[in-house]
Design an enzyme around this catalytic site. Structure first.
Site, PDB file in Angstrom:
ATOM      1  N   HIS A  13      38.836  42.523  44.336  1.00 48.31           N
ATOM      2  CA  HIS A  13      38.318  41.652  43.278  1.00 48.31           C
ATOM      3  C   HIS A  13      39.343  40.576  42.886  1.00 48.31           C
ATOM      4  O   HIS A  13      40.552  40.741  43.071  1.00 48.31           O
ATOM      5  CB  HIS A  13      37.963  42.488  42.038  1.00 48.31           C
ATOM      6  CG  HIS A  13      39.153  43.202  41.467  1.00 48.31           C
ATOM      7  ND1 HIS A  13      40.048  42.592  40.609  1.00 48.31           N
ATOM      8  CD2 HIS A  13      39.622  44.451  41.666  1.00 48.31           C
ATOM      9  CE1 HIS A  13      40.997  43.443  40.288  1.00 48.31           C
ATOM     10  NE2 HIS A  13      40.775  44.592  40.923  1.00 48.31           N
ATOM     11  N   SER A  26      41.691  40.195  37.181  1.00 49.48           N
ATOM     12  CA  SER A  26      40.941  40.617  35.989  1.00 49.48           C
ATOM     13  C   SER A  26      41.725  40.226  34.729  1.00 49.48           C
ATOM     14  O   SER A  26      42.900  39.840  34.820  1.00 49.48           O
ATOM     15  CB  SER A  26      40.719  42.133  36.006  1.00 49.48           C
ATOM     16  OG  SER A  26      41.928  42.787  35.637  1.00 49.48           O
ATOM     17  N   LEU A  27      41.061  40.376  33.577  1.00 55.78           N
ATOM     18  CA  LEU A  27      41.749  40.034  32.320  1.00 55.78           C
ATOM     19  C   LEU A  27      42.938  40.966  32.065  1.00 55.78           C
ATOM     20  O   LEU A  27      43.877  40.604  31.369  1.00 55.78           O
ATOM     21  CB  LEU A  27      40.752  40.087  31.154  1.00 55.78           C
ATOM     22  CG  LEU A  27      39.785  38.893  31.107  1.00 55.78           C
ATOM     23  CD1 LEU A  27      38.659  39.145  30.118  1.00 55.78           C
ATOM     24  CD2 LEU A  27      40.515  37.593  30.769  1.00 55.78           C
ATOM     25  N   TRP A  28      42.892  42.174  32.640  1.00 59.88           N
ATOM     26  CA  TRP A  28      44.042  43.083  32.487  1.00 59.88           C
ATOM     27  C   TRP A  28      45.108  42.858  33.568  1.00 59.88           C
ATOM     28  O   TRP A  28      46.275  43.134  33.325  1.00 59.88           O
ATOM     29  CB  TRP A  28      43.576  44.546  32.472  1.00 59.88           C
ATOM     30  CG  TRP A  28      43.158  44.998  31.106  1.00 59.88           C
ATOM     31  CD1 TRP A  28      42.820  44.214  30.043  1.00 59.88           C
ATOM     32  CD2 TRP A  28      43.043  46.363  30.652  1.00 59.88           C
ATOM     33  NE1 TRP A  28      42.485  44.988  28.960  1.00 59.88           N
ATOM     34  CE2 TRP A  28      42.609  46.309  29.311  1.00 59.88           C
ATOM     35  CE3 TRP A  28      43.240  47.597  31.252  1.00 59.88           C
ATOM     36  CZ2 TRP A  28      42.390  47.457  28.545  1.00 59.88           C
ATOM     37  CZ3 TRP A  28      43.012  48.751  30.503  1.00 59.88           C
ATOM     38  CH2 TRP A  28      42.602  48.670  29.162  1.00 59.88           C
ATOM     39  N   THR A  85      45.010  49.245  34.975  1.00 59.18           N
ATOM     40  CA  THR A  85      43.572  49.169  34.698  1.00 59.18           C
ATOM     41  C   THR A  85      42.808  50.392  35.196  1.00 59.18           C
ATOM     42  O   THR A  85      42.043  50.991  34.462  1.00 59.18           O
ATOM     43  CB  THR A  85      42.972  47.893  35.338  1.00 59.18           C
ATOM     44  OG1 THR A  85      43.830  46.801  35.041  1.00 59.18           O
ATOM     45  CG2 THR A  85      41.585  47.617  34.815  1.00 59.18           C
ATOM     46  N   GLY A  86      42.985  50.738  36.469  1.00 62.27           N
ATOM     47  CA  GLY A  86      42.295  51.905  37.026  1.00 62.27           C
ATOM     48  C   GLY A  86      40.794  51.822  36.842  1.00 62.27           C
ATOM     49  O   GLY A  86      40.159  50.848  37.231  1.00 62.27           O
ATOM     50  N   ARG A 120      34.434  44.044  37.694  1.00 58.11           N
ATOM     51  CA  ARG A 120      35.288  43.041  38.326  1.00 58.11           C
ATOM     52  C   ARG A 120      34.996  42.924  39.821  1.00 58.11           C
ATOM     53  O   ARG A 120      35.068  41.831  40.391  1.00 58.11           O
ATOM     54  CB  ARG A 120      36.775  43.308  38.047  1.00 58.11           C
ATOM     55  CG  ARG A 120      37.332  44.671  38.457  1.00 58.11           C
ATOM     56  CD  ARG A 120      38.706  44.869  37.819  1.00 58.11           C
ATOM     57  NE  ARG A 120      39.439  46.053  38.229  1.00 58.11           N
ATOM     58  CZ  ARG A 120      39.315  47.265  37.690  1.00 58.11           C
ATOM     59  NH1 ARG A 120      38.426  47.464  36.716  1.00 58.11           N
ATOM     60  NH2 ARG A 120      40.072  48.268  38.098  1.00 58.11           N
ATOM     61  N   GLU A 158      38.435  51.708  41.651  1.00 59.79           N
ATOM     62  CA  GLU A 158      39.903  51.767  41.650  1.00 59.79           C
ATOM     63  C   GLU A 158      40.327  53.213  41.414  1.00 59.79           C
ATOM     64  O   GLU A 158      39.557  54.007  40.839  1.00 59.79           O
ATOM     65  CB  GLU A 158      40.437  50.842  40.543  1.00 59.79           C
ATOM     66  CG  GLU A 158      41.960  50.748  40.440  1.00 59.79           C
ATOM     67  CD  GLU A 158      42.631  50.383  41.763  1.00 59.79           C
ATOM     68  OE1 GLU A 158      42.687  51.246  42.682  1.00 59.79           O
ATOM     69  OE2 GLU A 158      43.114  49.246  41.871  1.00 59.79           O
ATOM     70  N   ARG A 159      41.514  53.571  41.904  1.00 60.66           N
ATOM     71  CA  ARG A 159      42.019  54.909  41.609  1.00 60.66           C
ATOM     72  C   ARG A 159      42.042  55.098  40.093  1.00 60.66           C
ATOM     73  O   ARG A 159      42.253  54.134  39.338  1.00 60.66           O
ATOM     74  CB  ARG A 159      43.439  55.071  42.146  1.00 60.66           C
ATOM     75  CG  ARG A 159      44.430  54.337  41.258  1.00 60.66           C
ATOM     76  CD  ARG A 159      45.747  54.077  41.877  1.00 60.66           C
ATOM     77  NE  ARG A 159      46.528  55.290  41.998  1.00 60.66           N
ATOM     78  CZ  ARG A 159      47.740  55.299  42.567  1.00 60.66           C
ATOM     79  NH1 ARG A 159      48.257  54.174  43.060  1.00 60.66           N
ATOM     80  NH2 ARG A 159      48.418  56.381  42.666  1.00 60.66           N
ATOM     81  N   ARG A 166      52.663  53.303  44.367  1.00 56.37           N
ATOM     82  CA  ARG A 166      52.550  53.066  45.802  1.00 56.37           C
ATOM     83  C   ARG A 166      52.682  54.292  46.701  1.00 56.37           C
ATOM     84  O   ARG A 166      52.396  54.206  47.890  1.00 56.37           O
ATOM     85  CB  ARG A 166      53.576  51.997  46.246  1.00 56.37           C
ATOM     86  CG  ARG A 166      53.263  50.615  45.729  1.00 56.37           C
ATOM     87  CD  ARG A 166      51.982  50.055  46.339  1.00 56.37           C
ATOM     88  NE  ARG A 166      51.539  48.837  45.652  1.00 56.37           N
ATOM     89  CZ  ARG A 166      50.638  48.825  44.676  1.00 56.37           C
ATOM     90  NH1 ARG A 166      50.064  49.951  44.255  1.00 56.37           N
ATOM     91  NH2 ARG A 166      50.275  47.699  44.102  1.00 56.37           N
ATOM     92  N   HIS A 194      38.756  47.447  45.255  1.00 50.06           N
ATOM     93  CA  HIS A 194      39.985  47.397  44.447  1.00 50.06           C
ATOM     94  C   HIS A 194      41.235  47.595  45.300  1.00 50.06           C
ATOM     95  O   HIS A 194      41.160  48.121  46.419  1.00 50.06           O
ATOM     96  CB  HIS A 194      39.909  48.486  43.385  1.00 50.06           C
ATOM     97  CG  HIS A 194      38.689  48.335  42.536  1.00 50.06           C
ATOM     98  ND1 HIS A 194      38.683  47.670  41.332  1.00 50.06           N
ATOM     99  CD2 HIS A 194      37.398  48.715  42.757  1.00 50.06           C
ATOM    100  CE1 HIS A 194      37.460  47.658  40.840  1.00 50.06           C
ATOM    101  NE2 HIS A 194      36.661  48.289  41.683  1.00 50.06           N
TER     102      HIS A 194
HETATM  103  O1  LIG Z   1      44.422  49.324  38.333  1.00 51.87           O
HETATM  104  C1  LIG Z   1      45.273  48.433  38.309  1.00 51.87           C
HETATM  105  O2  LIG Z   1      46.100  48.300  37.399  1.00 51.87           O
HETATM  106  C2  LIG Z   1      45.327  47.449  39.442  1.00 51.87           C
HETATM  107  O3  LIG Z   1      44.069  47.061  39.790  1.00 51.87           O
HETATM  108  C3  LIG Z   1      46.023  48.003  40.642  1.00 51.87           C
HETATM  109  O4  LIG Z   1      47.247  48.297  40.193  1.00 51.87           O
HETATM  110  P1  LIG Z   1      48.524  48.639  41.087  1.00 51.87           P
HETATM  111  O5  LIG Z   1      48.891  47.397  41.850  1.00 51.87           O
HETATM  112  O6  LIG Z   1      49.534  49.013  40.051  1.00 51.87           O
HETATM  113  O7  LIG Z   1      48.161  49.803  41.972  1.00 51.87           O
END
Ligand SMILES: O=C(O)[C@H](O)COP(=O)(O)O
Length: 345
Positions: free
Chosen positions: A101, A104-106, A113-114, A150, A204-205, A232, A274
């Site tokens: 995506h 996003s605003l976050w 965000t997750g 998103r 997203e996770r 990561r 995501h």
């Molecule tokens: O969920 C989130 O914050 C991002 O979409 C992915 O975050 P990351 O790059 O910290 O895994």
């Protein structure tokens, strides 16, 4: 939907945990989220390649039956037209576009965000439109998105740029009534539509107790290394959240069960999802090891193209702009599609 998913995921994890008890949380594994791909993940992904990009990898594709979702094949280049006289599934070729995506605003505020369902920022909207221009001459018969807005905004905005001008339509199969009430009664209109299937498995996770926290402040508080490990590493979950491995267990299972059969039948697919759900899918497609996936980073709003042919995923990279020859010139089928679009519009 997203809230439901998050509750489900949260409920399946131990709920009495807090950031202070890190070692305990790092060892949490959700039984519910460990799905059928466990053996596949550990066997298939351990035989990795040396680099994340530009590799040609061979994978074994299960010949599982297609799911019941109705889909509309592009009349410009339907599998039957492109494979006249040859009904062998193996001879089909399909394009697979993956897109994270837009911002996003976050993302803009640098917050974890997750599964929190946050919309695109202004920049994210522009990125999605730009992404749409890049893939505007690549066939899309079917779109999969996560259940989060998103990813859905990104898919829809990108499709506003597509030269074929089909209308993406969100499928509502959540109940018999929803299905019945969203029926289309014209075959012609159906042919000018692209089904959009939203699936929580592509979310997203679940970032656990990091959701809503500022990434920089979290690094300042818990240390850069610890935060990098949460973000990561393959098998270390953030506190009370999903590791990439856990995310892969539902995202890759969904890809194999619902998306691969569509590709196998010659449908061209776009997936809008995501950073981490796509990292897990790319890990599968490119056969990355759990070490190699650590350095795999996906930018927001950059589409990536794979060609699925004879049971193999061939990574083509990211089309820079609609006129760029490299990506389209790769297969006769894509070149033909583009030529037809030139003639039609
Ligand atoms: O969920 C989130 O914050 C991002 O979409 C992915 O975050 P990351 O790059 O910290 O895994």
């Amino acid at each position: 939907m997203a809230a439901e998913v998050c509750h489900h995921a949260i409920g399946s994890l131990q709920s009495h945990s807090h950031l202070g008890n890190l070692n305990h949380h790092q060892n949490i594994r959700s039984g519910v989220l460990r799905l059928a791909t466990k053996d596949f993940i550990s066997n298939g992904l351990s035989k990795g390649i040396s680099s994340c990009f530009g590799q040609r990898n061979c994978i074994v594709i299960r010949s599982s039956a297609s799911h019941s979702q109705t889909s509309v094949v592009d009349p410009v280049l339907s599998p039957s037209k492109s494979n006249t006289g040859d009904t062998s599934k193996k001879s089909n070729e399909a394009a697979l576009i993956l897109i994270r995506h837009g911002e996003s605003l976050w993302n803009e505020k640098n917050l974890f965000t997750g599964c929190v369902d946050v919309p695109l920022s202004k920049k994210g909207i522009d990125e999605a439109i730009e992404a749409g221009k890049r893939i505007s001459s690549i066939p899309v018969d079917l779109i999969f998105t996560s259940a989060l807005i998103r990813a859905q905004m990104t898919a829809m905005l990108a499709m506003t740029q597509h030269r074929r001008r089909k209308v993406p339509i969100v499928m509502h199969n959540e109940s018999e009534q929803a299905k019945a009430w969203s029926q289309v009664f014209s075959e012609d209109t159906k042919k000018q539509s692209i089904p959009v299937i939203a699936a929580w498995q592509l979310n997203e996770r679940m970032y656990g107790e990091l959701q809503g926290l500022n990434k920089q402040e979290t690094a300042d508080r818990y240390g850069k290394e610890q935060v990098h490990e949460w973000r990561r590493s393959y098998d270390i979950p953030p506190p009370n959240g999903e590791s990439l491995e856990m995310c892969a267990e539902r995202a890759v299972a969904y890809f194999r069960d619902q998306i691969e059969p569509q590709l196998l039948s010659g449908k061209n697919v776009m997936i809008a999802a995501h950073g981490n759900s796509l990292r897990s899918i790319i890990m599968y497609l490119d056969k990355l090891t759990s070490q190699e996936v650590i350095s795999l980073e996906l930018s927001t709003g950059i589409p990536m193209l794979y060609i699925f042919k004879e049971g193999r995923f061939i990574r083509r990279g990211s089309p820079i702009k609609p006129t760029e020859a490299g990506v389209y010139a790769y297969t006769k089928r894509l070149a033909l599609y583009r030529q037809k679009l030139d003639e039609m519009f």
